[in-house]
Design a protein around this motif. Structure first.
Motif, PDB file in Angstrom:
ATOM      1  N   ARG A 198     -13.778   1.727 -36.315  1.00 39.12           N
ATOM      2  CA  ARG A 198     -14.121   0.300 -36.326  1.00 39.12           C
ATOM      3  C   ARG A 198     -14.870  -0.100 -35.058  1.00 39.12           C
ATOM      4  NH1 ARG A 198     -13.003  -5.067 -35.809  1.00 39.12           N
ATOM      5  NH2 ARG A 198     -13.050  -6.219 -37.804  1.00 39.12           N
ATOM      6  N   SER A 206     -22.828  -4.116 -40.530  1.00 37.53           N
ATOM      7  CA  SER A 206     -21.735  -4.719 -41.293  1.00 37.53           C
ATOM      8  C   SER A 206     -21.186  -3.785 -42.359  1.00 37.53           C
ATOM      9  CB  SER A 206     -22.215  -6.025 -41.933  1.00 37.53           C
ATOM     10  OG  SER A 206     -23.338  -5.786 -42.769  1.00 37.53           O
ATOM     11  N   ASP A 207     -22.043  -2.952 -42.966  1.00 36.69           N
ATOM     12  CA  ASP A 207     -21.561  -2.031 -43.996  1.00 36.69           C
ATOM     13  C   ASP A 207     -20.544  -1.044 -43.413  1.00 36.69           C
ATOM     14  OD1 ASP A 207     -23.181  -3.276 -45.802  1.00 36.69           O
ATOM     15  OD2 ASP A 207     -24.738  -1.722 -45.827  1.00 36.69           O
ATOM     16  N   ALA A 210     -17.261  -2.860 -42.682  1.00 35.25           N
ATOM     17  CA  ALA A 210     -16.475  -3.039 -43.900  1.00 35.25           C
ATOM     18  C   ALA A 210     -15.803  -1.738 -44.317  1.00 35.25           C
ATOM     19  CB  ALA A 210     -17.377  -3.556 -45.020  1.00 35.25           C
ATOM     20  N   GLU A 211     -16.511  -0.627 -44.158  1.00 31.16           N
ATOM     21  CA  GLU A 211     -15.952   0.683 -44.506  1.00 31.16           C
ATOM     22  C   GLU A 211     -14.740   1.004 -43.624  1.00 31.16           C
ATOM     23  OE1 GLU A 211     -16.064   4.673 -46.324  1.00 31.16           O
ATOM     24  OE2 GLU A 211     -16.761   2.674 -46.892  1.00 31.16           O
ATOM     25  N   ASP A 213     -12.811  -1.133 -42.122  1.00 30.22           N
ATOM     26  CA  ASP A 213     -11.713  -2.041 -42.476  1.00 30.22           C
ATOM     27  C   ASP A 213     -11.012  -1.597 -43.757  1.00 30.22           C
ATOM     28  OD1 ASP A 213     -11.974  -3.667 -40.276  1.00 30.22           O
ATOM     29  OD2 ASP A 213     -13.342  -5.070 -41.256  1.00 30.22           O
ATOM     30  N   LEU A 214     -11.761  -1.047 -44.706  1.00 28.92           N
ATOM     31  CA  LEU A 214     -11.143  -0.529 -45.934  1.00 28.92           C
ATOM     32  C   LEU A 214     -10.194   0.621 -45.623  1.00 28.92           C
ATOM     33  CD1 LEU A 214     -14.142  -0.591 -48.451  1.00 28.92           C
ATOM     34  CD2 LEU A 214     -12.031  -1.931 -48.602  1.00 28.92           C
TER      35      LEU A 214
END
Length: 351
Positions: A198, A206-207, A210-211, A213-214
């Motif tokens: 992160r 941003s992609d 987001a990855e 965070d998933l």
């Protein structure tokens, strides 16, 4: 007279070891008392005690302990003289390591480099390598800094804090671009270091954020992630998260992991290798935790999923169940390992 002389000689010979043993024991006692204080930076020996211990085999250990504790007050000449005399001994090697770090902390990087290049270069100790690169930056060895610095950057774990100035230099120099951030992001995900991923994602886009965070949310609440798996868009990354969550759960609760796998196995186009890996992982943890279904899970594995570890646990699980036929078959399939004494014993028992 001859008999008297002989008896005196024998008595003298017998007396010497007792005296020597007494001297050694006195040295040991003196050493133990002095060493505890030396580690605290206290030199408690007077001249007579120093003479007593100077010939003792652990005298270098005592001196090294005191010098480590009082490193800031020792002169370079004193330290170097000791290291030249005792440098192959373990306590001296520890002293040299502390001395090298002391030089780096004092910003004497040229002196640090001299020790590093002789004793630590090539050992791949990130902390020492990065301190050396700080010295290389001062010397203007840009190519070396860039090449080695990139290698130190491309790891999936948080690097030693001594590397931060090197990475800052590479970023400012333009040598640490987005591509290298992406590479390290992938390494961090593979190492399951989601916090690092992160952190790196913030500099990529941003992609990637987001990855990361998933992955973090899947790891934080594994049951919810599996229960809601259909709400996520299918992709290679999503399937990798599904497998990771089930693997982690299996180590603690193989029965729940088996239920999770049944829930998702038919929902995604997992490869044969992925299916073999996860089913083997669940079965092995069930066996290690002596789950009652372990034998069934092990037996159900495809041939491509069976390795030596599976055969070992098939044999052990069958032993617990008194299934001697499975014991014999499992040991017989082990190849060269079945010749080991423990397996030969249990094969004999089974037969």
């Amino acid at each position: 007279m001859r008999l008297v002389f002989l008896l005196c000689t024998v008595a003298a010979i017998m007396a010497r070891p007792a005296t020597a043993d007494a001297d050694i024991e006195q040295q040991r006692e003196a050493f133990r008392a002095a060493y505890a204080k030396a580690e605290l930076g206290i030199w408690s020996l007077d001249l007579q005690q120093e003479r007593q211990l100077s010939g003792y085999v652990l005298w270098p250990d005592l001196r090294a302990a005191y010098m480590r504790a009082t490193l800031r007050h020792r002169s370079d000449d004193e330290l170097q003289a000791f290291l030249e005399q005792h440098g192959t001994l373990k306590p001296a090697r520890e002293l040299r390591y502390r001395y090298a770090l002391h030089l780096a902390r004092q910003d004497r990087l040229d002196d640090y480099l001299r020790i590093y290049r002789q004793f630590y270069q090539g050992l791949e100790i990130a902390k020492l390598d990065c301190l050396a690169l700080q010295g290389e930056i001062e010397e203007g060895n840009d190519n070396r800094v860039v090449n080695i610095g990139r290698d130190l950057w491309l790891v999936g774990n948080s690097q030693a804090e001594e590397c931060d100035p090197v990475f800052t230099y590479l970023r400012d120099d333009g040598s640490l671009g987005t591509d290298l951030y992406r590479e390290r992001f992938d390494l961090a995900i593979k190492s399951r270091n989601f916090s690092l991923a992160r952190y790196l994602a913030k500099a990529i886009g941003s992609d990637y954020l987001a990855e990361a965070d998933l992955w973090r949310s899947a790891n934080a609440d594994r049951n919810s992630f599996i229960n809601q798996h259909e709400s996520f868009t299918d992709s290679g990354s999503h399937r990798a998260r599904v497998l990771y969550v089930i693997e982690r759960v299996a180590m603690r609760d193989p029965a729940t992991a088996a239920d999770m796998w049944r829930q998702v196995a038919s929902e995604y186009p997992f490869t044969g290798d992925q299916r073999d890996r996860i089913e083997r992982h669940i079965a092995l943890w069930a066996a290690r935790r002596h789950h009652p279904d372990a034998g069934v899970l092990l037996a159900a594995l495809r041939d491509d999923a069976v390795n030596t570890e599976v055969l070992r646990w098939r044999a052990r699980t069958a032993l617990r169940a008194g299934d001697w036929k499975t014991v014999a078959v499992s040991i017989g399939a082990m190849g060269d390992e079945q010749e080991e004494e423990v397996w030969q014993y249990w094969l004999s028992m089974a037969l």
